[in-house]
Design a protein around this motif. Structure first.
Motif, PDB file in Angstrom:
ATOM      1  N   GLN A  47       0.836  -1.202   0.000  1.00  0.00           N
ATOM      2  CA  GLN A  47       0.000   0.000   0.000  1.00  0.00           C
ATOM      3  C   GLN A  47       0.873   1.256   0.000  1.00  0.00           C
ATOM      4  O   GLN A  47       0.572   2.229  -0.692  1.00  0.00           O
ATOM      5  CB  GLN A  47      -0.906   0.019   1.230  1.00  0.00           C
ATOM      6  CG  GLN A  47      -1.971  -1.056   1.241  1.00  0.00           C
ATOM      7  CD  GLN A  47      -2.701  -1.084   2.570  1.00  0.00           C
ATOM      8  OE1 GLN A  47      -2.086  -1.187   3.623  1.00  0.00           O
ATOM      9  NE2 GLN A  47      -4.016  -0.971   2.498  1.00  0.00           N
ATOM     10  N   LEU A  48       1.935   1.231   0.775  1.00  0.00           N
ATOM     11  CA  LEU A  48       2.846   2.374   0.855  1.00  0.00           C
ATOM     12  C   LEU A  48       3.465   2.682  -0.506  1.00  0.00           C
ATOM     13  O   LEU A  48       3.552   3.839  -0.924  1.00  0.00           O
ATOM     14  CB  LEU A  48       3.943   2.085   1.879  1.00  0.00           C
ATOM     15  CG  LEU A  48       4.985   3.167   2.112  1.00  0.00           C
ATOM     16  CD1 LEU A  48       4.334   4.402   2.726  1.00  0.00           C
ATOM     17  CD2 LEU A  48       6.094   2.660   3.005  1.00  0.00           C
ATOM     18  N   LEU A  49       3.842   1.636  -1.236  1.00  0.00           N
ATOM     19  CA  LEU A  49       4.465   1.817  -2.551  1.00  0.00           C
ATOM     20  C   LEU A  49       3.494   2.377  -3.583  1.00  0.00           C
ATOM     21  O   LEU A  49       3.916   2.983  -4.567  1.00  0.00           O
ATOM     22  CB  LEU A  49       5.064   0.498  -3.039  1.00  0.00           C
ATOM     23  CG  LEU A  49       6.261  -0.011  -2.233  1.00  0.00           C
ATOM     24  CD1 LEU A  49       6.660  -1.409  -2.683  1.00  0.00           C
ATOM     25  CD2 LEU A  49       7.433   0.961  -2.329  1.00  0.00           C
ATOM     26  N   LYS A  50       2.199   2.189  -3.367  1.00  0.00           N
ATOM     27  CA  LYS A  50       1.201   2.699  -4.301  1.00  0.00           C
ATOM     28  C   LYS A  50       0.875   4.174  -4.076  1.00  0.00           C
ATOM     29  O   LYS A  50       0.211   4.785  -4.908  1.00  0.00           O
ATOM     30  CB  LYS A  50      -0.090   1.882  -4.187  1.00  0.00           C
ATOM     31  CG  LYS A  50       0.050   0.454  -4.692  1.00  0.00           C
ATOM     32  CD  LYS A  50      -1.244  -0.314  -4.485  1.00  0.00           C
ATOM     33  CE  LYS A  50      -1.074  -1.764  -4.879  1.00  0.00           C
ATOM     34  NZ  LYS A  50      -2.274  -2.549  -4.572  1.00  0.00           N
ATOM     35  N   LEU A  51       1.337   4.738  -2.962  1.00  0.00           N
ATOM     36  CA  LEU A  51       1.047   6.149  -2.677  1.00  0.00           C
ATOM     37  C   LEU A  51       1.768   7.044  -3.664  1.00  0.00           C
ATOM     38  O   LEU A  51       2.903   6.778  -4.047  1.00  0.00           O
ATOM     39  CB  LEU A  51       1.481   6.515  -1.256  1.00  0.00           C
ATOM     40  CG  LEU A  51       0.753   5.846  -0.101  1.00  0.00           C
ATOM     41  CD1 LEU A  51       1.361   6.272   1.226  1.00  0.00           C
ATOM     42  CD2 LEU A  51      -0.731   6.165  -0.136  1.00  0.00           C
ATOM     43  N   GLY A  52       1.116   8.067  -4.079  1.00  0.00           N
ATOM     44  CA  GLY A  52       1.729   9.030  -4.977  1.00  0.00           C
ATOM     45  C   GLY A  52       1.405  10.437  -4.515  1.00  0.00           C
ATOM     46  O   GLY A  52       0.736  10.637  -3.488  1.00  0.00           O
ATOM     47  N   ARG A  53       1.857  11.391  -5.272  1.00  0.00           N
ATOM     48  CA  ARG A  53       1.589  12.793  -4.940  1.00  0.00           C
ATOM     49  C   ARG A  53       0.081  13.011  -4.824  1.00  0.00           C
ATOM     50  O   ARG A  53      -0.686  12.572  -5.677  1.00  0.00           O
ATOM     51  CB  ARG A  53       2.176  13.692  -6.009  1.00  0.00           C
ATOM     52  CG  ARG A  53       1.841  15.138  -5.775  1.00  0.00           C
ATOM     53  CD  ARG A  53       2.513  16.032  -6.754  1.00  0.00           C
ATOM     54  NE  ARG A  53       3.492  16.770  -5.988  1.00  0.00           N
ATOM     55  CZ  ARG A  53       4.583  17.313  -6.457  1.00  0.00           C
ATOM     56  NH1 ARG A  53       4.880  17.185  -7.721  1.00  0.00           N
ATOM     57  NH2 ARG A  53       5.385  17.982  -5.689  1.00  0.00           N
ATOM     58  N   GLY A  54      -0.329  13.657  -3.746  1.00  0.00           N
ATOM     59  CA  GLY A  54      -1.735  13.943  -3.518  1.00  0.00           C
ATOM     60  C   GLY A  54      -2.502  12.838  -2.802  1.00  0.00           C
ATOM     61  O   GLY A  54      -3.682  12.995  -2.508  1.00  0.00           O
TER      62      GLY A  54
END
Length: 103
Positions: A47-54
């Protein structure tokens, strides 16, 4: 025994306060790390790796709830976020947290 009046003992509170203040002078220049934690979240690495800007990460605190204030990773107080000026935030302490020294 004689009937002489003994010299009164110094007030222990006054002696302790003066000694403590003087003893603390030795640590005034030591740097400490102060952290204000708005909240925490637990997630899997995927889940952390899927986070992006915004991306929004939901924290375990509600809006308006006190934040935790740590000094050198030890919880010492709770407080509220305040605006220092137009570009900076600060924290005001609203509660000192009593901790068990044996931890």
């Amino acid at each position: 025994m004689s009937d002489q009046n003994p010299t009164p003992a110094p007030d222990l509170r006054e002696t302790a306060e003066v000694g403590t203040a003087k003893d603390l002078e030795a640590v005034y220049d030591i740097s400490v790390t102060v952290s204000a934690v708005l909240g925490k979240a637990t997630m899997q690495v995927s889940q952390l790796l899927k986070l992006g800007r915004g991306a929004v990460v939901e924290l375990d605190r509600r809006l308006g709830e006190a934040i935790d204030i740590y000094v050198n990773n030890r919880l010492i107080a709770r407080g509220e976020v305040v605006m220092v000026d137009n570009t900076r935030l600060g924290v005001t302490m609203t509660e000192i947290v009593k901790s068990d020294r044996s931890q």
